[in-house]
Write a protein that holds these residues in place. Structure first.
Motif, short mmCIF file in Angstrom:
data_model
loop_
_atom_site.label_atom_id
_atom_site.label_comp_id
_atom_site.label_asym_id
_atom_site.label_seq_id
_atom_site.Cartn_x
_atom_site.Cartn_y
_atom_site.Cartn_z
N UNK A 168 49.29 32.24 43.81
CA UNK A 168 49.82 32.88 45.02
C UNK A 168 49.44 34.35 45.07
N UNK A 169 49.46 35.04 43.94
CA UNK A 169 49.03 36.44 43.89
C UNK A 169 47.58 36.56 44.34
N UNK A 170 46.76 35.61 43.93
CA UNK A 170 45.34 35.63 44.30
C UNK A 170 45.14 35.44 45.79
N UNK A 171 46.09 34.81 46.46
CA UNK A 171 46.00 34.62 47.92
C UNK A 171 46.43 35.86 48.70
N UNK A 172 47.28 36.67 48.11
CA UNK A 172 47.89 37.81 48.80
C UNK A 172 46.84 38.91 49.03
N UNK A 173 46.57 39.24 50.28
CA UNK A 173 45.55 40.24 50.58
C UNK A 173 46.01 41.66 50.26
N UNK A 174 47.29 41.82 49.90
CA UNK A 174 47.77 43.13 49.46
C UNK A 174 47.58 43.35 47.96
N UNK A 175 47.19 42.31 47.25
CA UNK A 175 46.98 42.44 45.81
C UNK A 175 45.86 43.43 45.54
N UNK A 176 46.05 44.38 44.61
CA UNK A 176 45.00 45.37 44.33
C UNK A 176 43.70 44.72 43.87
N UNK A 177 42.55 45.29 44.24
CA UNK A 177 41.25 44.70 43.89
C UNK A 177 41.06 44.48 42.39
N UNK A 178 41.50 45.42 41.55
CA UNK A 178 41.30 45.23 40.12
C UNK A 178 42.11 44.07 39.59
N UNK A 179 43.27 43.82 40.20
CA UNK A 179 44.09 42.68 39.79
C UNK A 179 43.41 41.37 40.22
N UNK A 180 42.85 41.36 41.42
CA UNK A 180 42.13 40.17 41.88
C UNK A 180 40.93 39.88 40.98
N UNK A 235 41.27 26.80 38.44
CA UNK A 235 40.21 26.63 39.44
C UNK A 235 40.73 27.04 40.82
N UNK A 236 41.97 26.68 41.14
CA UNK A 236 42.56 27.05 42.42
C UNK A 236 42.75 28.56 42.52
N UNK A 237 43.08 29.20 41.42
CA UNK A 237 43.18 30.67 41.40
C UNK A 237 41.83 31.29 41.75
N UNK A 238 40.78 30.75 41.17
CA UNK A 238 39.44 31.28 41.45
C UNK A 238 39.06 31.08 42.92
N UNK A 239 39.38 29.91 43.46
CA UNK A 239 39.10 29.66 44.88
C UNK A 239 39.86 30.66 45.75
N UNK A 240 41.15 30.86 45.44
CA UNK A 240 41.96 31.78 46.24
C UNK A 240 41.42 33.20 46.16
N UNK A 241 41.02 33.63 44.97
CA UNK A 241 40.48 34.99 44.81
C UNK A 241 39.15 35.14 45.54
N UNK A 242 38.33 34.09 45.55
CA UNK A 242 37.07 34.15 46.28
C UNK A 242 37.31 34.25 47.78
#
Length: 513
Positions: A157-169, A222-229
């Motif tokens: 869910x954090x990976x989906x959030x567009x407010x998450x800082x870039x370094x965290x993503x 894998x889903x985290x990676x998809x969300x971050x991409x």
């Protein structure tokens, strides 16, 4: 479902006193319909809410209820809707954060402007679904903290959030610098190692086909990676490493990112999966060299994707319009074309190029009129709905091209009542044209009566205010419920008939009771 009452509930001409009578006796379906009325007063909304509390959420989102109308203890769903809309005080949020129902806490976690103490409580919730919902919408600071949550579902869910800082993503997409996750949705339910059977027949199972966990939570990772991409905030340098990843889904997701370097685009253009190439073809990051390579792609989905590219060269687009049949809509490149480019397209000897220009609805009269008299029916069909065309021009189109252009001529906002009647009298009748006539604001009673003969145009015509009153009343007994509902919603239905229908419904309920 009572189609007559449902239609009346949506009728903008229904007198206020009849709205009140429907509110007083509404069942769940009718209450939901009434809640959608734009003219519902606050007093009527409160009365409807008291009579049918299940429509409270819809009323709240429509702005018809205030915090003073709702008890968060007995009506938590409606209270949550108001909180989601920015109404309700912090005391509501604190009360609902302690609600024993997970669904309520989960909904609360998605609400904006929560007090700091409520955010902290939700972040520490024992149910990862609640924390994950918070992670989807929360601030950069809280998202960064939740990226280290022990549950991989929260990290997704954090990976989906567009407010998450870039370094965290960047850390989420690689896993570098984060403590290992200890749980995931798979190992929460099953002993590991486990791979979910795609043919699973368990009715209580909500895992996706292929979900798996061997202790490393691989499917959720894998889903985290998809969300971050998918997240535009993920740094470019963190995503390009996935260009040759064995996962088709990761490459496919990467292909849609608008920050891809040219060399990555070039590599993805040769991907063996057509879907990857199709998304790349539509991607604004794809440059002209790769565009011209993709224009020769054997897969039609790729070529159609390329036609939607906002900067595809017009010579390439013309070839695509001819070979991939993409000229039937206004494409981004044509919408952005300069007057000189539109002039060149309209003068082209290639009908596919002229058809592209004909999709514009802001053509200069000179170009519009030239396209209206084009010898190619597809070009004429494309320009037929253009405003400003005269009745004579539209009739000439029909005379020259017949059934091929009837529907598009009927869609012209300037089509006259006489022309619309003329279109309904064509033999054989064009069903698409009848449907366009039925929704045209200038359709006459005579034209609409012709439209009633078509099964799909009939409900549309039944709602048209120009339909004769007697016909509207007759349609209230139509065997097709869609027609009945449309007739009951027709603003030309006489108030006396509306009152009689409401009275009849009241009597029917009394007899049934």
């Amino acid at each position: 479902m009572n189609h007559v009452l449902s239609g009346l509930a949506a009728n903008p001409a229904l007198p206020s006193e009849l709205v009140d009578r429907l509110i007083a006796t509404a069942d769940t379906d009718l209450a939901h319909d009434l809640a959608g009325r734009e003219d519902l007063s606050h007093a009527q909304a409160v009365a409807l809410f008291q009579h049918a509390p299940e429509c409270g959420v819809r009323l709240a989102y429509a702005g018809k209820l205030t915090a003073a109308d709702v008890d968060p203890v007995t009506q938590p769903d409606t209270a949550l809707a108001l909180l989601d809309e920015g109404s309700g005080g912090p005391e509501w949020a604190r009360l609902l954060a302690a609600d024993p129902m997970t669904e309520h806490r989960e909904k609360l976690a998605a609400c904006p402007g929560l007090p700091v103490d409520v955010v902290e409580r939700l972040a520490a919730d024992t149910d990862p679904r609640v924390v994950a919902e918070l992670a989807l919408w929360t601030t950069p600071e809280t998202a960064a903290r939740l990226a280290e949550h022990p549950h991989a579902g929260v990290r997704r869910a954090v990976a989906c959030n567009e407010s998450t800082p870039p370094d965290v993503l960047a850390a989420l997409i690689t896993g570098e610098g984060l403590p290992p996750a200890r749980h995931c949705p798979v190992c929460d339910r099953e002993a590991t190692p486990f791979t979910h059977d795609p043919e699973c027949s368990r009715t209580d199972c909500d895992l996706a086909a292929g979900d798996s966990c061997d202790g490393s939570h691989e499917s959720t990772v894998h889903e985290i990676q998809v969300a971050a991409l998918r997240n535009p905030g993920t740094p470019t340098e963190a995503v390009v490493r996935f260009a040759d990843h064995p996962s088709m889904l990761l490459r496919w997701t990467l292909a849609a990112r608008e920050d891809l370097p040219p060399q990555v685009c070039a590599g993805l253009a040769t991907d063996p999966v057509p879907g990857v190439r199709a998304d790349l073809a539509e991607n604004p990051a794809t440059g002209e060299d790769v565009i011209r390579v993709l224009a020769r792609d054997p897969d039609i989905a790729v070529r159609r994707g390329l036609a939607r590219h906002p900067r595809v060269p017009l010579d390439v687009l013309t070839g695509l319009a001819r070979a991939a049949k993409v000229g039937a809509t206004l494409l981004p490149r044509v919408a952005a074309a300069t007057p000189a480019e539109i002039d060149d397209l309209a003068r082209s000897p290639d009908p596919a190029a002229r058809m592209l220009a004909a999709q514009r609805r802001d053509l200069p009269p000179r170009i519009r009129d030239a396209l209206a008299s084009d010898p190619d029916a597809k070009v004429v069909k494309a320009v037929a709905p253009h405003p400003g065309l005269t009745e004579g021009q539209l009739r000439d189109m029909v005379d020259r091209h017949g059934i091929r252009v009837l529907a598009r001529v009927a869609a012209n906002p300037g089509a006259t009542p006489g022309l619309l009647e003329h279109l309904t009298l064509q033999a054989p009748p064009a069903q698409k044209a009848l449907r366009e006539v039925a929704r045209h604001p200038d359709a006459t009673a005579r034209a609409l009566l012709s439209c009633l003969a078509d099964e799909r145009a009939r409900p549309v015509a039944a709602s048209h205010s120009a339909l004769p009153t007697g016909v509207i009343v007759e349609l209230l007994s139509d065997p097709d419920g869609r027609v009945v509902e449309a007739a009951a919603a027709n603003p030309s239905l006489p108030p006396a008939v509306m009152a009689r229908l409401v009275t009849g419904a009241d009597k029917a309920r009394t007899s049934a009771g």
